[in-house]
Design a protein around this motif. Structure first.
Motif, PDB file in Angstrom:
ATOM      1  N   CYS A  82       3.432  -1.917   7.165  1.00 34.26           N
ATOM      2  CA  CYS A  82       2.446  -1.565   8.198  1.00 34.26           C
ATOM      3  C   CYS A  82       1.423  -0.657   7.556  1.00 34.26           C
ATOM      4  O   CYS A  82       1.694  -0.060   6.510  1.00 34.26           O
ATOM      5  CB  CYS A  82       3.122  -0.811   9.346  1.00 34.26           C
ATOM      6  SG  CYS A  82       4.108  -1.889  10.380  1.00 34.26           S
ATOM      7  N   THR A 112       0.160   2.089   9.004  1.00 36.37           N
ATOM      8  CA  THR A 112       0.693   3.435   9.288  1.00 36.37           C
ATOM      9  C   THR A 112       1.941   3.230  10.144  1.00 36.37           C
ATOM     10  O   THR A 112       2.181   2.118  10.634  1.00 36.37           O
ATOM     11  CB  THR A 112      -0.305   4.290  10.113  1.00 36.37           C
ATOM     12  OG1 THR A 112      -0.618   3.558  11.301  1.00 36.37           O
ATOM     13  CG2 THR A 112      -1.577   4.589   9.356  1.00 36.37           C
ATOM     14  N   ARG A 113       2.709   4.284  10.315  1.00 34.43           N
ATOM     15  CA  ARG A 113       3.907   4.130  11.161  1.00 34.43           C
ATOM     16  C   ARG A 113       3.628   4.691  12.552  1.00 34.43           C
ATOM     17  O   ARG A 113       3.190   5.844  12.686  1.00 34.43           O
ATOM     18  CB  ARG A 113       5.101   4.857  10.529  1.00 34.43           C
ATOM     19  CG  ARG A 113       6.386   4.641  11.324  1.00 34.43           C
ATOM     20  CD  ARG A 113       7.547   5.402  10.745  1.00 34.43           C
ATOM     21  NE  ARG A 113       8.198   4.710   9.642  1.00 34.43           N
ATOM     22  CZ  ARG A 113       9.124   3.743   9.785  1.00 34.43           C
ATOM     23  NH1 ARG A 113       9.465   3.353  10.993  1.00 34.43           N
ATOM     24  NH2 ARG A 113       9.675   3.177   8.739  1.00 34.43           N
ATOM     25  N   CYS A 114       3.875   3.899  13.584  1.00 31.84           N
ATOM     26  CA  CYS A 114       3.693   4.382  14.960  1.00 31.84           C
ATOM     27  C   CYS A 114       4.770   5.419  15.274  1.00 31.84           C
ATOM     28  O   CYS A 114       5.874   5.353  14.737  1.00 31.84           O
ATOM     29  CB  CYS A 114       3.801   3.222  15.945  1.00 31.84           C
ATOM     30  SG  CYS A 114       2.615   1.920  15.628  1.00 31.84           S
TER      31      CYS A 114
HETATM   32  S1  SF4 Z   1       5.517  -0.497  16.015  1.00 33.60           S
HETATM   33 FE1  SF4 Z   1       3.871   0.233  14.645  1.00 33.60          FE
HETATM   34  S2  SF4 Z   1       4.917   0.945  12.798  1.00 33.60           S
HETATM   35 FE2  SF4 Z   1       6.415  -0.251  13.976  1.00 33.60          FE
HETATM   36  S3  SF4 Z   1       6.291  -2.286  13.156  1.00 33.60           S
HETATM   37 FE3  SF4 Z   1       4.876  -2.261  14.870  1.00 33.60          FE
HETATM   38  S4  SF4 Z   1       2.870  -1.671  14.028  1.00 33.60           S
HETATM   39 FE4  SF4 Z   1       4.444  -1.184  12.476  1.00 33.60          FE
END
Ligand code: SF4
Length: 374
Positions: free
Chosen positions: A12, A14-16
């Protein structure tokens, strides 16, 4: 019995703040190594004939954010899958995507490569809520992405939403639902936020800078989702999933119906030939094991026929159609019968037309019911 293939893309941008999936921040060198290893993994399964010549009904690219890979990279993986395994003529081929990572040109090339279902992780249409969960996405991104997918030829589009987000109110949730319905997707998934260990929200919660989601508000939000989506022509077919008639996600239904699937990529899970097994959650070990010509499987459990039946029942209870009463009765021993009777008496399960399913009330306690029955 249907068969599916899942491919985990562990990157990804960034990480959410709520996300506990196995992933790494996208970097070209990491992607290059991943693509080499994934290709080896696909070839190894083809050599071992892991699917025993069976045709795939579904292929699902999840993550992470698969669309952090380029369209050419995604198309190349799918091409190798098609060369090494056989797909049904009308196989469902899903790609998860972040609305910010797609363009109409890209969508067109993915559609031509054979993807026919797209699932956007939207989460909310409210910019402030998105910022609070670490997603700097414009509120118009989802609309632009859906439009691009549709112009490129995708009919089957899903939008993922989350309710109970920090700062989210009933009013903003209703606005998100309204805007979602206005985009005319064929499928909507609505998940209640849970704060998982290891996430940024978990840390914030323990530092006192955010609160636990309000369970009563989440229940009310779920009720509104059911009512608005149903009024708009969607059918709720699983606790968190709604589709237009004929557009239920075939891949996810494999999981709930006890069908088989092979998972590739770090942290992917499989259920094949009565065994559950998972791939290592570590890219370096994943690469090294495949370089030596071995599958990077970290744990494997062979289920007894009884365990298989019980899992099928428990997952099937998540479906609105429920699970066949005949299979339930076949699996009964004294202890199970007592638990089941209690859940029926408490109004958490109900029997209807030869099937058992969770009641509205029961769906709120789906995870605890599963723990009791497994
Ligand atoms: S929730 Fe955010 S960090 Fe987790 S997989 Fe989906 S886009 Fe990536």
């Amino acid at each position: 019995m249907s068969l599916g293939l899942y491919i985990h893309v562990p990157f990804c941008k960034t990480r959410c703040h709520f996300c506990a999936f196995y992933l790494q921040i996208h970097r070209e060198d990491r992607v290059r190594s991943y693509l080499e290893s994934l290709s080896r993994e696909i070839l190894l399964h083809a050599e071992l004939n892991s699917l025993d010549g069976r045709l795939l009904d579904t292929v699902y690219f999840g993550g992470g954010t698969p669309t952090t890979l380029s369209c050419d990279q995604l198309a190349a993986i799918l091409e190798q899958v098609q060369q090494c395994f056989e797909l049904q003529e009308h196989a469902e081929v899903t790609l998860e995507a972040h609305p910010d990572t797609v363009t109409e040109k890209g969508m067109r090339s993915l559609f031509q490569a054979g993807f026919n279902r797209i699932s956007f992780g939207v989460q909310s249409m409210d910019e402030d809520e998105l910022v609070k969960i670490g997603r700097r996405t414009s509120r118009h991104a989802a609309g632009t992405a859906v439009q691009a997918a549709r112009s490129a030829g995708f009919v089957d589009t899903n939008l993922d939403l989350i309710y109970g987000l920090p700062g989210q109110t009933m009013r903003s949730w209703l606005a998100t639902l309204d805007e979602t319905i206005g985009l005319e997707p064929t499928h909507v998934s609505c998940y209640a936020l849970t704060i998982e260990e290891g996430t940024r929200l978990y840390r914030d919660l323990h530092q006192g800078s955010t609160d636990e989601p309000d369970a009563d508000l989440q229940n009310a939000m779920e009720d509104e989702a059911v009512s608005l989506l149903t009024a708009a022509g969607f059918e709720r077919y699983e606790i968190s999933n709604y589709s237009r008639p004929g557009f239920a996600c075939r891949h996810n239904q494999l999981y709930w119906r006890g069908d088989e699937y092979l998972g590739l990529g770090p942290s992917a899970q499989s259920y094949l030939d009565g065994c559950r097994f998972g791939i290592v959650e570590d890219l370096l070990t994943y690469h090294r094991t495949l370089e030596f010509g071995n599958l990077p499987i970290q744990e494997c459990e062979r289920l007894t026929p009884e365990q298989c039946r019980r899992e099928t029942i428990v997952f099937g209870l998540r479906l609105i159609e429920g699970t066949d009463l005949g299979i339930v009765e076949e699996s009964m021993d004294r202890t199970w019968e007592q638990v089941l009777d209690r859940l029926l008496d408490q109004g958490l399960l109900e029997e209807r037309s030869g099937r058992v399913r969770m009641t509205e009330q029961g769906r709120r306690f789906a995870d605890s019911i599963a723990v009791e029955l497994l």
